[in-house]
Design a protein around this motif. Structure first.
Motif, PDB file in Angstrom:
ATOM      1  N   ARG A   1     -30.921 -45.672  83.109  1.00 47.20           N
ATOM      2  CA  ARG A   1     -32.067 -46.369  82.525  1.00 47.20           C
ATOM      3  C   ARG A   1     -33.350 -45.873  83.192  1.00 47.20           C
ATOM      4  O   ARG A   1     -33.512 -45.989  84.412  1.00 47.20           O
ATOM      5  CB  ARG A   1     -31.918 -47.877  82.690  1.00 47.20           C
ATOM      6  N   HIS A   2     -34.248 -45.323  82.372  1.00 44.77           N
ATOM      7  CA  HIS A   2     -35.492 -44.740  82.852  1.00 44.77           C
ATOM      8  C   HIS A   2     -36.666 -45.653  82.506  1.00 44.77           C
ATOM      9  O   HIS A   2     -36.688 -46.285  81.443  1.00 44.77           O
ATOM     10  CB  HIS A   2     -35.734 -43.369  82.222  1.00 44.77           C
ATOM     11  N   CYS A   3     -37.654 -45.675  83.384  1.00 44.01           N
ATOM     12  CA  CYS A   3     -38.891 -46.414  83.130  1.00 44.01           C
ATOM     13  C   CYS A   3     -40.073 -45.516  83.497  1.00 44.01           C
ATOM     14  O   CYS A   3     -40.151 -45.010  84.618  1.00 44.01           O
ATOM     15  CB  CYS A   3     -38.947 -47.717  83.918  1.00 44.01           C
TER      16      CYS A   3
ATOM     17  N   TYR B   1     -33.707 -51.085  86.063  1.00 43.45           N
ATOM     18  CA  TYR B   1     -33.919 -49.659  85.815  1.00 43.45           C
ATOM     19  C   TYR B   1     -33.419 -48.845  86.999  1.00 43.45           C
ATOM     20  O   TYR B   1     -33.524 -49.255  88.145  1.00 43.45           O
ATOM     21  CB  TYR B   1     -35.395 -49.370  85.571  1.00 43.45           C
TER      22      TYR B   1
ATOM     23  N   HIS C   1     -31.856 -44.991  76.719  1.00 44.51           N
ATOM     24  CA  HIS C   1     -32.254 -46.063  77.636  1.00 44.51           C
ATOM     25  C   HIS C   1     -33.532 -45.656  78.376  1.00 44.51           C
ATOM     26  O   HIS C   1     -33.484 -45.258  79.549  1.00 44.51           O
ATOM     27  CB  HIS C   1     -31.129 -46.367  78.628  1.00 44.51           C
ATOM     28  N   ILE C   2     -34.652 -45.759  77.698  1.00 43.18           N
ATOM     29  CA  ILE C   2     -35.925 -45.382  78.296  1.00 43.18           C
ATOM     30  C   ILE C   2     -36.992 -46.364  77.835  1.00 43.18           C
ATOM     31  O   ILE C   2     -37.027 -46.757  76.663  1.00 43.18           O
ATOM     32  CB  ILE C   2     -36.293 -43.924  77.936  1.00 43.18           C
TER      33      ILE C   2
ATOM     34  N   ALA D   1     -41.255 -39.480  75.231  1.00 44.74           N
ATOM     35  CA  ALA D   1     -40.026 -40.250  75.418  1.00 44.74           C
ATOM     36  C   ALA D   1     -39.109 -40.116  74.204  1.00 44.74           C
ATOM     37  O   ALA D   1     -37.882 -40.007  74.353  1.00 44.74           O
ATOM     38  CB  ALA D   1     -40.365 -41.715  75.664  1.00 44.74           C
TER      39      ALA D   1
ATOM     40  N   GLU E   1     -33.504 -39.590  74.963  1.00 42.92           N
ATOM     41  CA  GLU E   1     -32.838 -40.543  75.851  1.00 42.92           C
ATOM     42  C   GLU E   1     -32.860 -41.915  75.191  1.00 42.92           C
ATOM     43  O   GLU E   1     -33.899 -42.354  74.683  1.00 42.92           O
ATOM     44  CB  GLU E   1     -33.555 -40.611  77.194  1.00 42.92           C
TER      45      GLU E   1
ATOM     46  N   SER F   1     -37.385 -36.716  74.261  1.00 42.88           N
ATOM     47  CA  SER F   1     -36.317 -36.550  75.246  1.00 42.88           C
ATOM     48  C   SER F   1     -34.954 -36.934  74.682  1.00 42.88           C
ATOM     49  O   SER F   1     -33.925 -36.544  75.237  1.00 42.88           O
ATOM     50  CB  SER F   1     -36.611 -37.404  76.480  1.00 42.88           C
TER      51      SER F   1
ATOM     52  N   ILE G   1     -36.548 -35.108  83.617  1.00 41.65           N
ATOM     53  CA  ILE G   1     -35.536 -35.859  82.872  1.00 41.65           C
ATOM     54  C   ILE G   1     -34.626 -34.903  82.108  1.00 41.65           C
ATOM     55  O   ILE G   1     -33.395 -35.073  82.076  1.00 41.65           O
ATOM     56  CB  ILE G   1     -36.208 -36.864  81.924  1.00 41.65           C
TER      57      ILE G   1
END
Length: 380
Positions: free
Chosen positions: A172-174, A1, A193-194, A186, A191, A189, A158
C-alpha cells in the motif's frame, strides 16, 4: 500504508515563504505531522526536485519571460499606490519579505537548496536515533542533486519495485502532494493500492483550518472503468486507463502545450471521454500500446487510430470557438451597459442620455439574454 512518498518542493514552498529564523522548526514539524497521519510501516521516500527535463525547461523559460513583465508592472503599481495612499494620509503596512519570491532561489544547485539537503539529512538522522516510530523504517532521500522532478523520481522508484521478483503486489503506497500530475502518474503506475494525501483549506468557519484528505486511486479506477467503457464491447481496464491518460494530455501539462480549443474549465475532459467512446469502434481499438515498452524503437501510439480520433474531435472545435465568441460578446455588452449606467447616473442632461442609453444598451442586452441563456461551453 506500507510506503510514504513526499514530494518535498510543495512542502518547501509552504514552510519557507517568510524569511524568518523559525522556518526550519516549522519545516520539521510539518514533516512530523505528515508522518503521524500516514504512519508508514516500511519506507519513507523524500524527493526534492532536481534538474528538470529539457521539455519542461523550455516551457518554464517561456513562462518566466511572460511573468517577468507582469511582476515588474505589479511592483511599479504597488509603489505608486503606496505613494498615493501616503499622500492621502492613510497608513500603509510594510510589505513582507519572502525568501522564495525569486523563483531562481529554489532551483537545483543554489545555496538555498544545499541548505535544504543538509537540513533534511540532519532531520532524518535525528529521528532515526530518537523517535521509536522510525525504528523499523527505511528512509531514502533524493535531493536536488539527483536529476528529475520529485514526482517522477517517486514513480520511477515504484516501477523499479514492481520489477523485482520478491515484490508484494498488495503493498500500500501513499503519496503526498497537491499537483494534479500525481493523479495521472498514480494511474499510469497501474498500482491498485495507492492513495494521494492532499491538503486543503476549510472554506467554512471563522477560524482558518487545514484539513487532509486521501484520494484513493482504486476508486478512481473503478469510476473510469464505468465511464470509459463502450457499450457492447469487452475492454481491458488497464488499456482504457492508458488511453484516458493520453487524451488528457491534449489539455496540456508541464511538458507539452494544450490544444487551443480544449480548456479543462470548459468540460474538455468530459468532451474527450465522450468522443473516445463514440469513436472507439471506428478506431478499431486502443490508441496506446505498451506491449513494446521494452523495445528501444517501439511505437507506443497507433497513429491511424489517433488520426480518426482527432478527426472526430475536430468536428466539435468550431462549436466551441463560436460559443466562446458569443460569451465574450455577451460579457462585453454587459461591461458597456454597466459603464453607460454609471455615466448616465452622474452625467448632465439625464433625460437625453436616458433615451440614448435605453436605445443602445437596455434592449439589445435583454434580447441577447433571452436568446443565449446557456453560459457553459459544453458539447454533448
Amino acid at each position: 500504508y506500507d510506503n510514504l512518498y513526499l514530494d518535498m518542493n510543495e512542502i518547501i514552498h509552504k514552510c519557507f515563504r517568510l524569511n524568518n529564523g523559525l522556518v526550519y522548526n516549522w519545516f520539521f514539524a510539518y514533516l512530523d505531522r505528515l508522518f503521524r497521519i500516514v504512519r508508514p510501516r516500511r519506507l519513507l521516500y523524500l524527493a526534492v526536485d532536481g534538474v528538470a527535463p529539457m521539455s519542461k525547461m523550455t516551457k518554464l523559460r517561456q513562462t518566466y519571460f511572460k511573468t517577468a513583465k507582469y511582476r515588474a508592472d505589479s511592483e511599479a503599481e504597488a509603489i505608486l499606490l503606496t505613494e498615493i495612499f501616503r499622500a492621502q494620509g492613510k497608513e500603509v503596512m510594510p510589505r513582507d519579505t519572502y525568501e522564495l519570491e525569486n523563483p531562481v532561489v529554489k532551483m537545483p544547485g543554489t545555496e538555498f537548496m544545499e541548505k535544504i539537503s543538509a537540513a533534511l539529512e540532519y532531520f532524518i538522522r535525528e529521528r532515526l536515533n530518537t523517535d521509536p516510530e522510525w525504528k523499523d523504517i527505511k528512509v531514502i532521500l533524493s535531493d536536488a542533486n539527483v536529476p528529475g522532478e520529485g514526482e517522477h523520481k517517486i514513480m520511477s522508484f515504484i516501477r523499479a519495485q514492481r520489477s523485482m521478483e520478491n515484490y508484494d503486489p498488495n503493498t500500500r503506497h501513499c503519496l503526498h502532494g497537491h499537483d494534479a500530475d500525481l493523479i495521472m502518474l498514480a494511474l499510469a503506475s497501474h498500482e491498485v493500492h495507492i492513495s494521494i494525501l492532499r491538503e486543503f483549506d476549510n472554506p467554512n468557519g471563522r477560524i482558518p483550518a487545514r484539513f487532509y484528505q486521501f484520494v484513493d486511486i482504486w476508486i478512481l479506477r473503478e469510476y473510469l472503468e464505468l465511464e470509459m467503457k463502450t457499450p457492447g464491447c469487452k475492454q481491458d481496464t488497464e488499456r482504457l486507463i492508458d488511453d484516458f491518460i493520453f487524451i488528457c494530455f491534449l489539455t496540456g501539462n508541464d511538458f507539452i502545450p494544450q490544444i487551443p480549443s480544449l480548456e479543462i474549465n470548459e468540460f474538455a475532459v468530459d468532451l474527450l471521454i465522450e468522443v473516445y467512446k463514440t469513436t472507439f469502434n471506428k478506431m478499431g481499438g486502443y490508441m496506446v500500446n505498451t506491449d513494446k515498452i521494452k523495445d528501444k524503437y517501439g511505437a507506443y501510439l497507433e497513429v491511424s487510430r489517433l488520426e480518426k480520433f482527432f478527426h472526430e474531435l475536430s468536428l466539435c472545435e468550431e462549436k466551441i470557438l463560436l460559443k466562446r465568441y458569443e460569451l465574450q460578446e455577451k460579457l462585453l455588452r454587459k461591461i458597456q451597459s454597466e459603464a453607460a449606467v454609471k455615466e448616465w447616473a452622474k452625467g448632465e442632461d439625464r433625460g437625453e442620455k436616458k433615451t440614448s442609453f435605453a436605445q443602445q444598451f437596455f434592449y439589445p442586452v435583454e434580447t441577447s439574454l433571452e436568446r443565449k441563456s446557456d453560459d457553459v461551453v459544453r458539447i454533448s
